[in-house]
Every structure is written in structure tokens, then in C-alpha cells.
Design an enzyme around this catalytic site. Sequence first.
Site, short mmCIF file in Angstrom:
data_model
loop_
_atom_site.label_atom_id
_atom_site.label_comp_id
_atom_site.label_asym_id
_atom_site.label_seq_id
_atom_site.Cartn_x
_atom_site.Cartn_y
_atom_site.Cartn_z
CE1 TYR A 186 3.35 14.16 -22.81
CE2 TYR A 186 4.72 12.36 -22.02
CZ TYR A 186 3.99 13.51 -21.78
OH TYR A 186 3.92 14.01 -20.50
CG ASP A 245 11.79 11.83 -26.41
OD1 ASP A 245 12.40 11.14 -25.57
OD2 ASP A 245 10.66 12.31 -26.22
CE LYS A 249 8.49 6.92 -19.73
NZ LYS A 249 8.06 7.64 -20.90
C1 LIG Z 1 7.70 9.18 -20.90
C2 LIG Z 1 8.22 10.00 -22.01
C3 LIG Z 1 8.62 11.33 -21.81
C4 LIG Z 1 8.40 12.06 -20.52
O1 LIG Z 1 9.11 11.49 -19.47
P1 LIG Z 1 8.62 11.75 -17.95
O2 LIG Z 1 9.68 11.11 -17.13
O3 LIG Z 1 7.28 11.11 -17.84
O4 LIG Z 1 8.56 13.21 -17.76
C5 LIG Z 1 9.20 11.99 -22.86
N1 LIG Z 1 9.37 11.41 -24.04
C6 LIG Z 1 9.01 10.12 -24.27
C7 LIG Z 1 9.26 9.50 -25.60
C8 LIG Z 1 8.40 9.39 -23.27
O5 LIG Z 1 8.00 8.14 -23.51
#
Ligand SMILES: *Cc1c(COP(=O)(O)O)cnc(C)c1O
Length: 429
Positions: free
Chosen positions: A145, A240, A269
Site C-alpha cells: 500500500y 516507501d 507517520k
Molecule cells: C500509511 C502508509 C501510506 C499512506 O500514508 P497516509 O499518511 O495514510 O496517507 C503509504 N505507504 C505506506 C507504506 C504506509 O504504511
Amino acid sequence: MQSRRRSEALFQTALAHLPGGVNSPVRAFRAVGGTPFFVQSASGAHLLDIDGNRLLDYVGTWGPAILGHAHPRIIRAIQRAAERGTSFGVPNPLEVDLAVRVKSMVPNIEKIRFCNSGTEACMSAIRLARGFTRRDLILKFDGCYHGHADSLLVKAGSGALTFGHPDSAGVPADFARHTMVLPFNDEAAIRAAFSQRGSEIAAVIVEGVPANAGLYLPLPGFYEAIASLCREYGAVFIFDEVMTGFRLGQGGGAQKVYGLQPDLSCFGKIIGGGLPVGAFGGRAEIMDLLAPLGPVYQAGTLSGNPLAMAAGLAALDELNDSDAYTRLDALGEQLEAGMVDAARRAGIPVCWQRIGSMFCGYFTEGPVNNLADAMKSDRARFARFFHGMLSGGVFLAPSQFEAGFISAAHTPADIDRTVQVAAQVLATL
Ligand SMILES: *Cc1c(COP(=O)(O)O)cnc(C)c1O
């Protein structure tokens, strides 16, 4: 059994005003049934709900709360910043401070841009990679994701090398066509994709450790193969680390653990200390294509927000100054040993996955190396386990396909209690 009468009533009200009663879907408990609780306050490793129940929290606001909730150093930093104004729309010194701090911790970052969410970070990194390479095709992996931008809400087609399909209504098939989705940990599939379409591939994007379908780890050589194919074909390697960044130890995140040098990295995060932040950064040659220097447009009214920068700095400083990572690893090991033993005693197949302070227990024999393996888990059993744990005062993510997070505010006694509750619940499954 704890009472949740107030939460249940408020959720009924919420349903009338917010779609599904929530502002982000997994919060609605659809994967496990029942109604979510509302949080009154949070401190350290615990949440207090509006019915007065105290819950030991392994969601940790989905990763950011690595130091526990309402950490005094972060709260002080936010308060101090807020007194000077909450947003300016012109540069503030904290933006430079956080950029310098991130660069000092992540060797692969030469330039960085802050935005407001992980979604924005990944979306912008993709646009930048396309602008840099002047190519359109993106390669991602099933079960990874990267936020909810159109190019990334794409699922695999029927064959591994077919075009991607929209993974949400509202994503035009024409957009999904530019994203190819491959099974994670399948080196042959990615080699085949590059040999067929390598000259069209703008970027490969992969999670630091896939942790948005539970948790599974890269097999030896998999990330190295991605990195070397990207180099060979001139594609941008986007790592990511929105979840793994600053979660997996000193040095940034999974890129340090696996010894990688991605071209671009995405963060979010933890880097915002619990406030809304995203960031993407990497090679200056690529980053300098961003507006105002270059032709790739990206902007944000609240980007580099002083409160968020202050919270992020305080979080990273505390992680630097403390022995948090050593303790997190030890707590992770303790939880793993306890949970594996509890499942064995109960005679229930659980494939326990962990890296540092991130974990997932799949209700299946395993091994789990990709999304297809993860899908073999017994989700009805997980739902019963989840509710049993919640009744015992332990809050896990309300889905089999989410990772759990330990914080530096958890204690060995908290872990012991978690294992005891789990042993009791597993015995009833
Ligand atoms: C949470 C997450 C996202 C998206 O971040 P948001 O702040 O929720 O938009 C993208 N990539 C990874 C790996 C994530 O865990």
C-alpha cells in the site's frame, strides 16, 4: 466484559454524519465485526475510551506513536510552536531543521520535501520519477500500500504481466493501465517485466517491509534484484518507508536494514511525531526537478507546517537520544516468544511474523511471503481473537491484514499481560 455503551451510541450518531461513521475505512471494524470505540485520551502505551475502559494499545496510531502517546517532549515542542502561530505559508526555520535532522539520519537523502501525508509523499514521488525518466509505467507489488492516489490504487490483472486494474471505483482504467502489479518476492516476475518493458518503466515502488497486508519480509536477494534492474534500465527505485522509516532503528529504516540505496524514499507517520506529515527525498539530481527549480509541479498550503515540523523533530531527537530501539527490539522478541508458545500450547496454527517492533500473527501455518500466502489465514478466527483480546483490555489492529506496533512506552510487564490474555483467548478458539 467491558461496557462500550457510550461508544456504541456515539457511533450510531457518527453513522448519520460521516460515511461509515469514520474518516478512514479500517477504523470502522468491518473486518472483525462490532462497533469501534471512541478515544477520550491516550498516554504512553494506553488508550482511555469514552466509557472509561483502559486499553493496552498495539495500533499506535498505525505506527507514528513509537514513543507512546502524548510523549512529554513532543507535546512540549508542539505547545511551544503553537504559541508562535500555527501556519504561515512562508518559510519557517523548523523546516530546515527537520530536513537537516532527517539527512543526518538517512544517508541516501540529499534533498527532501515535506508534505502532509504518506499518500501525498508517494503520489509526488511517482510524478517526480515520471518527470525525471519521461516514462509513464510504474511497477508495484500486490499487497503493498502506498496511499490512495489513483496510480497506486491498482491491483494485479489476471496474469502477472497484464495491465493493472483499478482497485477502487473512480480510478479510470486508463490510469491503471500505467501501473503494473507483480507478486511480492517473485524475482522471476520482475525480471520478466523488465525484459519485456524495461525501457517504459519510470519507477518501481516497494514498501520498506510490506506491512499493509499483515507483515511479510523480503526474501534474500529480492530487493537487490529490484535495485539492480532499476539501475540497468534507468528506472527510479522508490522505497516507501512511510511505515518503516525511523521504526526499524537508527539510519532511517528498512534501507539501512537491507543495505539499499534507493533513488527516492517516502516518509510519513513517525516523521511527523503524530501530526499530519509526509516527506519524500533522495538524489538531488532528481529532487531538483521539483517546482520551483524544475518542471515537476508539487505544492501544499500547509506543507512544512511548524507544529508538524516541531513534533517530528522532537520525535527524532528523542529516538536519537534514548535507547528506544534496543528496548523495542527486546519487547518485540519477548512478545514473539510468548505468542508463539501460547499458540503452540493451544494447538492453533499461527504464523508469527516480526521485524523489530512490528508484528503480525497470521492464523495459518505459513510460510507467508506474499499477499496470496497471507490470504490463506483464517479471518473468522482472527476476528474472534481480536474481540477476545479487546475484552481482555488489549487493542490490536481490527484486521488480520494490518501490522501491530509496540511502542517504547510498553513495558515487559505489559507484554507479559498481553501474552497471558492471548493464551486465555487462544484456548477458546
Ligand atoms: C500509511 C502508509 C501510506 C499512506 O500514508 P497516509 O499518511 O495514510 O496517507 C503509504 N505507504 C505506506 C507504506 C504506509 O504504511
